[in-house]
Design a protein around this motif. Structure first.
Motif, mmCIF file in Angstrom:
data_model
loop_
_atom_site.group_PDB
_atom_site.id
_atom_site.type_symbol
_atom_site.label_atom_id
_atom_site.label_comp_id
_atom_site.label_asym_id
_atom_site.label_seq_id
_atom_site.Cartn_x
_atom_site.Cartn_y
_atom_site.Cartn_z
ATOM 1 N N ILE A 114 0.820 -1.203 0.000
ATOM 2 C CA ILE A 114 0.000 0.000 0.000
ATOM 3 C C ILE A 114 0.861 1.263 0.000
ATOM 4 O O ILE A 114 2.035 1.235 0.366
ATOM 5 C CB ILE A 114 -0.937 0.039 1.227
ATOM 6 C CG1 ILE A 114 -0.119 0.086 2.528
ATOM 7 C CG2 ILE A 114 -1.887 -1.143 1.224
ATOM 8 C CD1 ILE A 114 -0.960 0.309 3.777
ATOM 9 N N GLU A 115 0.232 2.335 -0.419
ATOM 10 C CA GLU A 115 0.852 3.667 -0.360
ATOM 11 C C GLU A 115 -0.034 4.555 0.507
ATOM 12 O O GLU A 115 -1.230 4.677 0.271
ATOM 13 C CB GLU A 115 0.981 4.264 -1.761
ATOM 14 C CG GLU A 115 1.536 5.680 -1.776
ATOM 15 C CD GLU A 115 1.613 6.257 -3.188
ATOM 16 O OE1 GLU A 115 1.155 7.409 -3.385
ATOM 17 O OE2 GLU A 115 2.114 5.559 -4.088
ATOM 18 N N SER A 116 0.565 5.150 1.537
ATOM 19 C CA SER A 116 -0.156 6.049 2.434
ATOM 20 C C SER A 116 0.460 7.437 2.349
ATOM 21 O O SER A 116 1.666 7.580 2.119
ATOM 22 C CB SER A 116 -0.094 5.544 3.887
ATOM 23 O OG SER A 116 -0.559 4.218 3.984
ATOM 24 N N ARG A 117 -0.376 8.443 2.551
ATOM 25 C CA ARG A 117 0.105 9.825 2.472
ATOM 26 C C ARG A 117 -0.414 10.627 3.663
ATOM 27 O O ARG A 117 -1.582 10.515 4.046
ATOM 28 C CB ARG A 117 -0.318 10.488 1.158
ATOM 29 C CG ARG A 117 0.250 9.795 -0.076
ATOM 30 C CD ARG A 117 0.077 10.603 -1.334
ATOM 31 N NE ARG A 117 0.796 9.995 -2.449
ATOM 32 C CZ ARG A 117 1.144 10.618 -3.584
ATOM 33 N NH1 ARG A 117 0.807 11.892 -3.741
ATOM 34 N NH2 ARG A 117 1.805 9.994 -4.522
ATOM 35 N N THR A 118 0.478 11.429 4.225
ATOM 36 C CA THR A 118 0.116 12.318 5.313
ATOM 37 C C THR A 118 0.898 13.609 5.148
ATOM 38 O O THR A 118 1.964 13.625 4.513
ATOM 39 C CB THR A 118 0.413 11.666 6.680
ATOM 40 O OG1 THR A 118 -0.023 12.532 7.728
ATOM 41 C CG2 THR A 118 1.890 11.396 6.851
ATOM 42 N N THR A 119 0.381 14.701 5.694
ATOM 43 C CA THR A 119 1.035 15.997 5.534
ATOM 44 C C THR A 119 1.321 16.616 6.897
ATOM 45 O O THR A 119 0.660 16.309 7.890
ATOM 46 C CB THR A 119 0.161 16.962 4.715
ATOM 47 O OG1 THR A 119 -1.115 17.112 5.357
ATOM 48 C CG2 THR A 119 -0.036 16.445 3.298
ATOM 49 N N GLU A 120 2.291 17.507 6.940
ATOM 50 C CA GLU A 120 2.598 18.254 8.157
ATOM 51 C C GLU A 120 3.274 19.565 7.774
ATOM 52 O O GLU A 120 3.976 19.654 6.765
ATOM 53 C CB GLU A 120 3.504 17.450 9.082
ATOM 54 C CG GLU A 120 4.907 17.223 8.543
ATOM 55 C CD GLU A 120 5.799 16.521 9.555
ATOM 56 O OE1 GLU A 120 5.286 16.106 10.594
ATOM 57 O OE2 GLU A 120 7.001 16.403 9.296
#
Length: 365
Positions: A114-120
């Protein structure tokens, strides 16, 4: 009469390290409203996939299990005994094999890549870097291209989101470039450790370490009372921007069919088997046509769980399911008139013999 003049410090103030940046420091960026500093905003749900529905994989008709030879069983037993410092080789040399039973043992394994994305929100000292905020609308988190690694290999990448950067005064030093020294509480000097602030020695002589002042310059800030701001490195301003973290993860679950040989299932997790079936595609369909209904049920359950668990917060890039045949042979042998057993299992021909009949107590001097 000798007058001792000592320099006293003002009351110690409360000096804190760099604080977390205030929420007001970060602009509202369309598509990134939930982004916070230091992460913690959670994974971003991916767009609905446009891939075709999973198709059944090819049926496998050859599920036969090979049996090991008596010579292979004896050689594996010999290597096992020789690897134990307290095991006599007599059962190996003199034992007579009376029976060998092969057991069908299967391992079903499902991998979901899987590919997961999060931002900060991130920041760095401003040194004149280009500022692109408000020039145009930034691309969405799932619209930013990222080069995926080889399937089923964990990896991660950090990408600066275009059109999100701006310049702000440093929140730690309030744009001054320096912060009060924590060692001396911003005073610039500390009590002399030689005379304990008295200015003279116990003999009445003037303290030569502080020259009678009772205090010495702080060695950390060199008497200035402040140090370069650790957040902005003295630049007074920060470049703030949004970072996109892309994480590729391979999630693996397997199921080993319980077998009645008496060998503990945990042993089988440490060995490999003969691969009898492999199916890899964007989303796999539970294996069909397998003679053991336990494997069929495990495949249906794990495929359903993976697709439900990972499709909500991640993008499924590839799934792979395999079935391995793990050979397990129960060997019965007779030694000194008594019957004993051991197991030979896996492609590595590992041996388990919990009740080896010829052991001794070893003492390490």
């Amino acid at each position: 009469m000798t007058t001792i003049i000592s320099m006293f410090a003002p009351p110690v103030c409360d000096v804190h390290g760099p604080s977390a940046p205030p929420a007001s420091m970060f602009d509202s960026v369309p598509g990134y409203e939930g982004t916070v500093a230091g992460g913690g905003g959670g994974y971003l749900p991916p767009p609905m996939p446009s891939y075709p529905a999973p198709q059944p994989g090819p049926a496998q008709s050859n599920w036969n299990i090979p049996s090991i030879t008596e010579d292979t069983a004896r050689e594996a037993f010999s290597q096992y005994a020789s690897s134990k410092c307290c095991y006599s080789s007599a059962p190996v040399k003199d034992g007579v094999i009376t029976n060998m039973e092969a057991y069908n043992t299967y391992r079903y394994r499902l991998e979901t890549f899987i590919e997961s994305r999060t931002t900060e929100w991130s920041q760095q000292p401003y040194n004149g870097q280009p500022v692109d905020g408000y020039t145009q609308t930034p691309p969405g988190p799932w619209d930013i291209p990222a080069k995926a690694p080889t399937f089923f290999q964990d990896d991660k990448q950090v990408i600066k989101v275009p059109n999100t950067s701006s310049v702000k005064n440093c929140h730690t030093c309030l744009g001054m470039g320096r912060t009060p020294c924590k060692e001396c509480a911003g005073v610039g000097n500390k009590i002399c450790w030689v005379c304990n602030g008295a200015g003279n020695r116990s003999s009445g002589d003037r303290c030569h370490h502080c020259q009678g002042r009772g205090r010495v310059n702080c060695s950390h800030c060199h008497g200035k009372g402040s140090r370069e701001c650790e957040t902005c490195k003295g630049k007074r301003q920060l470049l703030v921007f949004i970072n996109l973290k892309v994480i590729w993860t391979n999630n693996l679950d397997d199921y080993i069919v319980e077998q009645s040989s008496g060998l503990h299932v945990v042993n089988l997790s440490k060995v490999s088997g003969q691969e009898m079936f492999r199916d890899a595609q964007y989303m796999v369909y539970p294996v069909m046509g397998f003679p053991d209904p336990n494997v069929v049920r495990a495949a249906e359950r794990l495929v359903r769980e993976h697709q439900t668990r990972f499709s909500q917060t991640s993008r499924i890039l590839q799934q792979r399911q395999t079935i391995e045949l793990i050979p397990v042979t129960k060997v019965t042998y007779k030694w000194k008139g008594d019957s004993h057993i051991y197991f030979v299992y896996g492609n590595e021909f590992k041996v388990s013999a919990d009740n080896y009949p010829a052991t001794c107590c070893c003492t390490v001097m």
